[in-house]
Design a protein around this motif. Structure first.
Motif, PDB file in Angstrom:
ATOM      1  N   ALA A 123       0.982  -0.953  -0.094  1.00  0.00           N
ATOM      2  CA  ALA A 123       0.070   0.077   0.247  1.00  0.00           C
ATOM      3  C   ALA A 123       1.196   1.710   0.431  1.00  0.00           C
ATOM      4  O   ALA A 123       0.025   2.015  -0.069  1.00  0.00           O
ATOM      5  N   LEU A 124       2.071   1.148   0.412  1.00  0.00           N
ATOM      6  CA  LEU A 124       3.034   2.216   0.388  1.00  0.00           C
ATOM      7  C   LEU A 124       3.453   2.282  -0.819  1.00  0.00           C
ATOM      8  O   LEU A 124       4.843   2.992  -0.573  1.00  0.00           O
ATOM      9  N   GLY A 125       3.494   1.588  -2.177  1.00  0.00           N
ATOM     10  CA  GLY A 125       4.103   1.575  -3.265  1.00  0.00           C
ATOM     11  C   GLY A 125       5.235   0.841  -2.580  1.00  0.00           C
ATOM     12  O   GLY A 125       6.365   1.988  -3.135  1.00  0.00           O
ATOM     13  N   ILE A 126       6.285   0.292  -1.884  1.00  0.00           N
ATOM     14  CA  ILE A 126       7.516  -0.659  -1.790  1.00  0.00           C
ATOM     15  C   ILE A 126       7.541  -1.393  -2.345  1.00  0.00           C
ATOM     16  O   ILE A 126       6.382  -2.268  -2.499  1.00  0.00           O
ATOM     17  N   GLY A 127       8.261  -1.677  -3.266  1.00  0.00           N
ATOM     18  CA  GLY A 127       8.770  -2.761  -4.326  1.00  0.00           C
ATOM     19  C   GLY A 127      10.506  -3.007  -4.590  1.00  0.00           C
ATOM     20  O   GLY A 127      10.837  -2.322  -4.406  1.00  0.00           O
ATOM     21  N   PRO A 128      10.348  -3.480  -6.029  1.00  0.00           N
ATOM     22  CA  PRO A 128      11.427  -4.128  -6.592  1.00  0.00           C
ATOM     23  C   PRO A 128      12.061  -3.108  -6.613  1.00  0.00           C
ATOM     24  O   PRO A 128      11.878  -1.833  -7.088  1.00  0.00           O
ATOM     25  N   GLY A 129      13.396  -2.667  -5.943  1.00  0.00           N
ATOM     26  CA  GLY A 129      14.553  -1.660  -6.164  1.00  0.00           C
ATOM     27  C   GLY A 129      13.914  -0.706  -5.409  1.00  0.00           C
ATOM     28  O   GLY A 129      15.070  -0.051  -5.002  1.00  0.00           O
ATOM     29  N   ASP A 130      13.497  -1.440  -3.712  1.00  0.00           N
ATOM     30  CA  ASP A 130      13.611  -0.112  -2.948  1.00  0.00           C
ATOM     31  C   ASP A 130      14.194  -0.894  -1.791  1.00  0.00           C
ATOM     32  O   ASP A 130      13.846  -1.888  -2.260  1.00  0.00           O
ATOM     33  N   GLU A 131      14.286  -0.059  -0.542  1.00  0.00           N
ATOM     34  CA  GLU A 131      15.213  -1.031   0.288  1.00  0.00           C
ATOM     35  C   GLU A 131      14.236  -0.854   2.036  1.00  0.00           C
ATOM     36  O   GLU A 131      13.452   0.252   1.689  1.00  0.00           O
ATOM     37  N   LYS A 179      13.638   3.008   1.683  1.00  0.00           N
ATOM     38  CA  LYS A 179      11.475   3.937   1.103  1.00  0.00           C
ATOM     39  C   LYS A 179      11.592   3.839   2.762  1.00  0.00           C
ATOM     40  O   LYS A 179      10.402   4.934   3.416  1.00  0.00           O
ATOM     41  N   ALA A 180      11.945   2.885   3.372  1.00  0.00           N
ATOM     42  CA  ALA A 180      10.385   2.823   5.443  1.00  0.00           C
ATOM     43  C   ALA A 180      11.562   1.695   5.912  1.00  0.00           C
ATOM     44  O   ALA A 180      13.082   1.508   5.906  1.00  0.00           O
ATOM     45  N   ILE A 181      11.400   2.050   7.081  1.00  0.00           N
ATOM     46  CA  ILE A 181      12.412   1.884   8.695  1.00  0.00           C
ATOM     47  C   ILE A 181      10.623   0.516   8.917  1.00  0.00           C
ATOM     48  O   ILE A 181       9.789   1.218   9.441  1.00  0.00           O
ATOM     49  N   MET A 182      11.171  -0.209   9.227  1.00  0.00           N
ATOM     50  CA  MET A 182      10.414  -1.370   9.809  1.00  0.00           C
ATOM     51  C   MET A 182      11.401  -1.719  11.009  1.00  0.00           C
ATOM     52  O   MET A 182      11.728  -2.729  11.210  1.00  0.00           O
ATOM     53  N   LYS A 202      14.004  13.029   9.334  1.00  0.00           N
ATOM     54  CA  LYS A 202      14.876  14.050   8.423  1.00  0.00           C
ATOM     55  C   LYS A 202      15.313  12.495   7.047  1.00  0.00           C
ATOM     56  O   LYS A 202      16.106  13.673   6.263  1.00  0.00           O
ATOM     57  N   HIS A 203      14.559  11.691   6.962  1.00  0.00           N
ATOM     58  CA  HIS A 203      15.373  11.062   5.838  1.00  0.00           C
ATOM     59  C   HIS A 203      14.568  10.599   4.887  1.00  0.00           C
ATOM     60  O   HIS A 203      14.513   9.926   3.508  1.00  0.00           O
ATOM     61  N   ASN A 204      13.146  11.021   5.562  1.00  0.00           N
ATOM     62  CA  ASN A 204      11.568  11.031   4.551  1.00  0.00           C
ATOM     63  C   ASN A 204      11.602   9.740   4.631  1.00  0.00           C
ATOM     64  O   ASN A 204      11.322   9.195   3.344  1.00  0.00           O
ATOM     65  N   LEU A 205      11.644   8.844   5.172  1.00  0.00           N
ATOM     66  CA  LEU A 205      10.723   7.546   5.319  1.00  0.00           C
ATOM     67  C   LEU A 205      10.114   7.384   5.788  1.00  0.00           C
ATOM     68  O   LEU A 205       9.188   8.134   6.680  1.00  0.00           O
ATOM     69  N   ARG A 206       9.595   5.906   5.380  1.00  0.00           N
ATOM     70  CA  ARG A 206       7.543   5.857   6.507  1.00  0.00           C
ATOM     71  C   ARG A 206       8.181   4.692   7.039  1.00  0.00           C
ATOM     72  O   ARG A 206       9.072   4.001   7.026  1.00  0.00           O
ATOM     73  N   VAL A 207       7.420   4.886   7.939  1.00  0.00           N
ATOM     74  CA  VAL A 207       7.227   3.920   9.348  1.00  0.00           C
ATOM     75  C   VAL A 207       6.342   2.630   9.038  1.00  0.00           C
ATOM     76  O   VAL A 207       5.451   3.465   9.658  1.00  0.00           O
ATOM     77  N   ILE A 208       6.958   1.691   9.046  1.00  0.00           N
ATOM     78  CA  ILE A 208       5.829   0.654   9.279  1.00  0.00           C
ATOM     79  C   ILE A 208       6.281  -0.042  11.168  1.00  0.00           C
ATOM     80  O   ILE A 208       7.596  -0.529  10.915  1.00  0.00           O
TER      81      ILE A 208
END
Ligand SMILES: Cc1ncc(COP(=O)(O)O)c(C=O)c1O
Length: 454
Positions: A123-131, A179-182, A202-208
């Protein structure tokens, strides 16, 4: 940790004047406020002595009552077994109740915690190429939720005292593709969310938030799962709110939560339009019925686990052989999915963790290690770096760096030294039960010179 075998005299030196009378009377408060009789003469049960606890029956888990059986039967008879058959069925009702309990605007049921996490990744649009940066000290469901979407789970090492993600390690692992921190609230206790949220901002990341073990815990006035963009829970049997297999997502962002609904409904929105990529991850009505019945006593059981955990921790204060999981400043309560401690063999005459656990078990208290291998050491790593899709989406240099930076020595140390007590069960016992746990530990400690005979 200083390598030192403390003598009983040194411990006695740490206790208050008020305890001297107790020492004289033979009830020795040696560590913090632990009070126990000297046990050196009592033979260890594993070596033929009498166990401290002869037959302990812990409160049963999972929790079942007649109301729950009734609700399951009612659901069976109703023929409404699938959530899309009714807008007011058990799943929809559970979602409303869970949101109320957590204090969020929205909650969404899924078939597992893994499914909840993967729904959020999609749903957050995280996929191939993202970390996505996460911890290697977790259930494989965490990692699975990232690799199912063909994103790269980047491992950050732990704070070895809290067993949680070390925020400094998280920041070190950020790349232009992150893209995100889990973060995982491991054992159900909060990780250092203040620092993690600051890094994300600071790094504009999403948090799940992986709150799969952390139902109802509170950090800095906020319920776990409500601090990041979304929070995910597991209701698998062992969890402190459970229905066999189940999961949930909570959040306040309506648009994002609606996307989550669509993703977990095989890409089909509430309006019936098939819009996006998504597996079928729906919770069913039987799971909803069990969860509604579980919710009834969840707060009371949560309070009891916290009370017993605080009691055990107070009893272990100043005891050098076992250090309870460090809780961060701002922790108001934890779920205590597990009650965990670091085992310091240097204070047990260098007996291995296994020798300690065997001796303790013979005394009637079962504890164990938890995760044997950090997930950075499991074969999925080789599997993904050899997959064509990963080789297409991540450069050879990035994959090489990924493998080179996989070491997590603090996690390895935690895997080797941690001991745990199941919290649903033992931590739902009485204060007397907690005293029995301490007595068994102290008997083994008092007889540590014999542990190498096991
Ligand atoms: C920290 C953590 N994350 C994710 C999961 C996955 O949840 P589930 O087993 O419901 O898929 C679990 C379950 O054990 C967990 O403990």
């Amino acid at each position: 940790m200083k390598k030192n075998n403390f003598s009983r005299r040194q411990f006695v030196g740490t206790v208050s004047v008020g305890s001297i009378a107790a020492i004289a009377s033979g009830s020795i408060p040696t560590f913090g406020n632990i009070s126990h009789k000297m046990n050196e003469t009592a033979n260890l049960a594993i070596l033929g002595g009498e166990p401290v606890i002869k037959s302990k029956v812990w409160p049963a888990w999972p929790y079942v009552d007649e109301k729950m059986i009734e609700e399951i039967t009612k659901t069976a008879r109703s023929g409404v077994w699938c959530r899309i058959q009714s807008a007011t069925g058990t799943v929809a009702t559970f979602e409303k109740e869970y949101a109320k309990l957590m204090g969020t605007k929205f909650a969404l049921g899924t078939g597992s915690g893994t499914q909840a996490l993967n729904t959020c990744v999609e749903a957050l649009g995280i996929g191939p190429g993202d970390e996505v940066i996460t911890s290697p000290y977790t259930d494989m469901g965490t990692i699975s939720s990232i690799i199912t979407s063909r994103a790269l789970p980047v491992m950050a090492d732990l704070d070895p005292e809290s067993f949680q993600l070390d925020p400094r390690e998280v920041e070190r692992r950020i790349t232009q593709n992150t893209k995100a921190i889990m973060p995982i609230h491991i054992m159900g206790q909060p990780c250092n969310m203040e620092r993690i949220m600051a890094i994300a901002k600071k790094h504009n990341l999403r948090v799940i938030e992986d709150a799969c073990q952390a139902h109802l815990g509170v950090y800095q006035g906020k319920v776990l799962g409500t601090i990041g963009d979304v929070g995910c829970f597991s209701f698998q049997t062992s969890k402190t709110i459970s229905c066999g297999e189940g999961g949930g997502i909570i959040g306040n962002n309506e648009e994002l939560m609606e996307k989550c609904y669509t993703v977990q409904n095989h890409g089909t929105s509430r309006k019936g339009r098939s819009e996006t990529i998504g597996a079928k991850y729906r919770m069913n009505e039987f799971e909803g019925a069990i969860l509604l019945a579980q919710l009834a006593g969840a707060k009371e059981r949560f309070a009891l686990r916290n009370k017993n955990a605080a009691y055990l921790t107070s009893k272990l204060k100043n005891f050098p052989g076992l250090t309870p999981q460090k809780l961060y400043e701002g922790t108001e309560s934890g779920s205590f999915y597990l009650y965990t401690m670091t085992y310091h063999k240097e204070h047990f005459n260098n007996a291995t963790r296994d020798q300690f656990l065997k001796a303790l078990s013979a005394e009637g208290i079962s504890m164990s290690g938890y995760i044997a291998n950090g997930l950075h050491k499991e074969p999925w790593v080789d599997h993904i770096v050899n997959l064509k899709v990963y080789q297409k989406m991540y450069s050879p240099a990035r994959l090489k760096q990924y493998l080179d930076e996989l070491a997590c020595p603090k996690c390895d140390q935690v895997c080797a030294d941690m001991v745990m007590l199941w919290a649903s069960g033992p931590l739902l016992g009485t204060q007397e039960d907690m005293d029995d746990i301490i007595k068994a530990i102290m008997k083994v400690y008092d007889n540590r010179d014999k542990l190498n005979k096991i």
